[in-house]
Write a protein that holds these residues in place. Structure first.
Motif, PDB file in Angstrom:
ATOM      1  N   HIS A   1      -1.447  19.430   0.508  1.00 14.23           N
ATOM      2  CA  HIS A   1      -2.047  18.669   1.611  1.00 14.23           C
ATOM      3  C   HIS A   1      -1.172  17.467   1.933  1.00 14.23           C
ATOM      4  CE1 HIS A   1      -5.033  16.702   4.099  1.00 14.23           C
ATOM      5  NE2 HIS A   1      -4.967  15.627   3.339  1.00 14.23           N
ATOM      6  N   ARG A   2      -0.955  17.228   3.219  1.00 15.28           N
ATOM      7  CA  ARG A   2      -0.180  16.068   3.676  1.00 15.28           C
ATOM      8  C   ARG A   2      -1.130  15.046   4.274  1.00 15.28           C
ATOM      9  NH1 ARG A   2       4.775  19.403   6.510  1.00 15.28           N
ATOM     10  NH2 ARG A   2       5.628  20.180   4.546  1.00 15.28           N
ATOM     11  N   GLN A   3      -0.868  13.772   3.977  1.00 18.70           N
ATOM     12  CA  GLN A   3      -1.779  12.737   4.469  1.00 18.70           C
ATOM     13  C   GLN A   3      -1.049  11.464   4.834  1.00 18.70           C
ATOM     14  OE1 GLN A   3      -4.291  12.581   0.974  1.00 18.70           O
ATOM     15  NE2 GLN A   3      -3.208  10.828   0.132  1.00 18.70           N
ATOM     16  N   PHE A   4      -1.640  10.788   5.774  1.00 13.47           N
ATOM     17  CA  PHE A   4      -1.249   9.445   6.151  1.00 13.47           C
ATOM     18  C   PHE A   4      -2.531   8.782   6.598  1.00 13.47           C
ATOM     19  CE2 PHE A   4      -0.072   5.923   8.764  1.00 13.47           C
ATOM     20  CZ  PHE A   4       0.941   5.367   8.026  1.00 13.47           C
ATOM     21  N   TYR A   5      -2.787   7.679   6.173  1.00 11.33           N
ATOM     22  CA  TYR A   5      -2.187   6.517   5.612  1.00 11.33           C
ATOM     23  C   TYR A   5      -2.099   6.677   4.102  1.00 11.33           C
ATOM     24  CZ  TYR A   5      -7.042   5.240   4.602  1.00 11.33           C
ATOM     25  OH  TYR A   5      -8.331   5.257   4.153  1.00 11.33           O
TER      26      TYR A   5
ATOM     27  N   ARG B   1      13.684   5.376   7.003  1.00 10.93           N
ATOM     28  CA  ARG B   1      13.053   6.653   6.658  1.00 10.93           C
ATOM     29  C   ARG B   1      11.548   6.559   6.884  1.00 10.93           C
ATOM     30  NH1 ARG B   1      12.809   8.181   1.595  1.00 10.93           N
ATOM     31  NH2 ARG B   1      12.885   6.052   0.804  1.00 10.93           N
ATOM     32  N   LEU B   2      10.979   7.587   7.489  1.00  9.86           N
ATOM     33  CA  LEU B   2       9.534   7.691   7.637  1.00  9.86           C
ATOM     34  C   LEU B   2       9.037   8.628   6.544  1.00  9.86           C
ATOM     35  CD1 LEU B   2       7.008   6.991   9.344  1.00  9.86           C
ATOM     36  CD2 LEU B   2       7.412   9.144  10.566  1.00  9.86           C
ATOM     37  N   VAL B   3       8.103   8.150   5.747  1.00 14.78           N
ATOM     38  CA  VAL B   3       7.554   8.964   4.666  1.00 14.78           C
ATOM     39  C   VAL B   3       6.034   9.073   4.811  1.00 14.78           C
ATOM     40  CG1 VAL B   3       9.420   8.436   3.028  1.00 14.78           C
ATOM     41  CG2 VAL B   3       7.380   7.000   3.063  1.00 14.78           C
ATOM     42  N   ILE B   4       5.526  10.204   4.340  1.00 17.55           N
ATOM     43  CA  ILE B   4       4.085  10.416   4.220  1.00 17.55           C
ATOM     44  C   ILE B   4       3.847  10.958   2.818  1.00 17.55           C
ATOM     45  CG2 ILE B   4       3.688  10.811   6.681  1.00 17.55           C
ATOM     46  CD1 ILE B   4       3.576  13.855   6.016  1.00 17.55           C
ATOM     47  N   GLN B   5       2.596  11.138   2.470  1.00 19.98           N
ATOM     48  CA  GLN B   5       2.275  11.685   1.156  1.00 19.98           C
ATOM     49  C   GLN B   5       1.972  13.176   1.264  1.00 19.98           C
ATOM     50  OE1 GLN B   5      -0.940   8.898   0.322  1.00 19.98           O
ATOM     51  NE2 GLN B   5       0.263   8.088  -1.382  1.00 19.98           N
TER      52      GLN B   5
ATOM     53  N   ALA C   1      -4.187   6.421  -3.018  1.00 15.52           N
ATOM     54  CA  ALA C   1      -3.876   6.656  -4.433  1.00 15.52           C
ATOM     55  C   ALA C   1      -4.096   8.120  -4.815  1.00 15.52           C
ATOM     56  CB  ALA C   1      -4.727   5.749  -5.315  1.00 15.52           C
ATOM     57  N   LEU C   2      -5.014   8.797  -4.108  1.00 13.30           N
ATOM     58  CA  LEU C   2      -5.349  10.185  -4.436  1.00 13.30           C
ATOM     59  C   LEU C   2      -5.272  11.066  -3.205  1.00 13.30           C
ATOM     60  CD1 LEU C   2      -8.519   9.544  -6.653  1.00 13.30           C
ATOM     61  CD2 LEU C   2      -6.178   9.982  -7.433  1.00 13.30           C
TER      62      LEU C   2
ATOM     63  N   ASP D   1      -5.813  15.010  -6.588  1.00 13.60           N
ATOM     64  CA  ASP D   1      -4.616  14.846  -7.415  1.00 13.60           C
ATOM     65  C   ASP D   1      -3.781  13.669  -6.890  1.00 13.60           C
ATOM     66  OD1 ASP D   1      -3.098  15.579  -9.607  1.00 13.60           O
ATOM     67  OD2 ASP D   1      -1.956  17.120  -8.555  1.00 13.60           O
ATOM     68  N   GLU D   2      -2.762  13.293  -7.641  1.00  7.63           N
ATOM     69  CA  GLU D   2      -1.911  12.182  -7.224  1.00  7.63           C
ATOM     70  C   GLU D   2      -0.826  12.687  -6.277  1.00  7.63           C
ATOM     71  OE1 GLU D   2       0.939   8.827  -9.270  1.00  7.63           O
ATOM     72  OE2 GLU D   2      -0.669   9.712 -10.455  1.00  7.63           O
ATOM     73  N   PRO D   3      -0.764  12.157  -5.037  1.00  8.24           N
ATOM     74  CA  PRO D   3       0.241  12.635  -4.072  1.00  8.24           C
ATOM     75  C   PRO D   3       1.620  12.075  -4.357  1.00  8.24           C
ATOM     76  CG  PRO D   3      -1.077  10.908  -3.094  1.00  8.24           C
ATOM     77  CD  PRO D   3      -1.649  11.153  -4.461  1.00  8.24           C
ATOM     78  N   GLU D   4       2.616  12.751  -3.800  1.00  9.72           N
ATOM     79  CA  GLU D   4       4.004  12.316  -3.883  1.00  9.72           C
ATOM     80  C   GLU D   4       4.483  11.962  -2.476  1.00  9.72           C
ATOM     81  OE1 GLU D   4       5.897  15.739  -5.578  1.00  9.72           O
ATOM     82  OE2 GLU D   4       5.185  15.278  -7.599  1.00  9.72           O
TER      83      GLU D   4
END
Length: 141
Positions: free
Chosen positions: A43-47, A32-36, A50-51, A57-60
């Motif tokens: 907002h979506r982020q990679f790499y 599985r490929l996951v991002i935050q 923690a925030l 805020d704390e990403p999931e």
């Protein structure tokens, strides 16, 4: 989920999973490929961080399709270090995921000179350790 192969021996340096990125590396072992993604601002982020880089805020973690396009790339033709020199030449690309963020990785399963900007690619993984799956990219089927 996508292909996960396990080599007889992983000879390259290993990432060191920590509290921030452990879920990313573990997901790769499962194919599985996951991002935050931030639950507050979306907002979506990679790499992994923690925030959220947009609102703090704390990403999931969110599963990705594993598809994207080559945004830019380079072909590595010289490398003195083992085991990388045994793989020469190879292409390393910044892949723009369907979900938005860019992610870097090696493009496999094609001649490096066939890689181009805009090439549709899909992820596959190599299990480098019990808790580390490394993403690689190949031309989309």
């Amino acid at each position: 989920m996508t292909d996960v192969t396990t080599p007889e021996e992983w000879k390259k340096p290993l990432p060191q999973p920590d509290d921030v990125n452990r879920a990313y590396w573990s997901a790769g072992v499962e194919g599985r490929l996951v991002i935050q993604q931030c639950s507050r601002c979306s907002h979506r982020q990679f790499y992994p961080r923690a925030l959220c880089t947009k609102c703090g805020d704390e990403p999931e973690w969110m599963d990705c399709s594993g598809r994207g396009t080559v945004h830019t790339f380079t072909i590595i033709r010289q490398m003195g270090m083992r085991p990388f020199r045994e793989e020469l030449p190879y292409a390393v690309a910044m892949v723009e995921l369907e979900e938005g963020p860019l992610i870097m990785g090696t493009v496999t399963d094609c001649d490096p000179d066939a890689v181009r900007i805009g090439l549709p690619v899909e992820v596959h993984f190599v299990r480098a350790a019990d808790d580390v799956g490394i993403p690689y990219w190949r031309p989309a089927a």
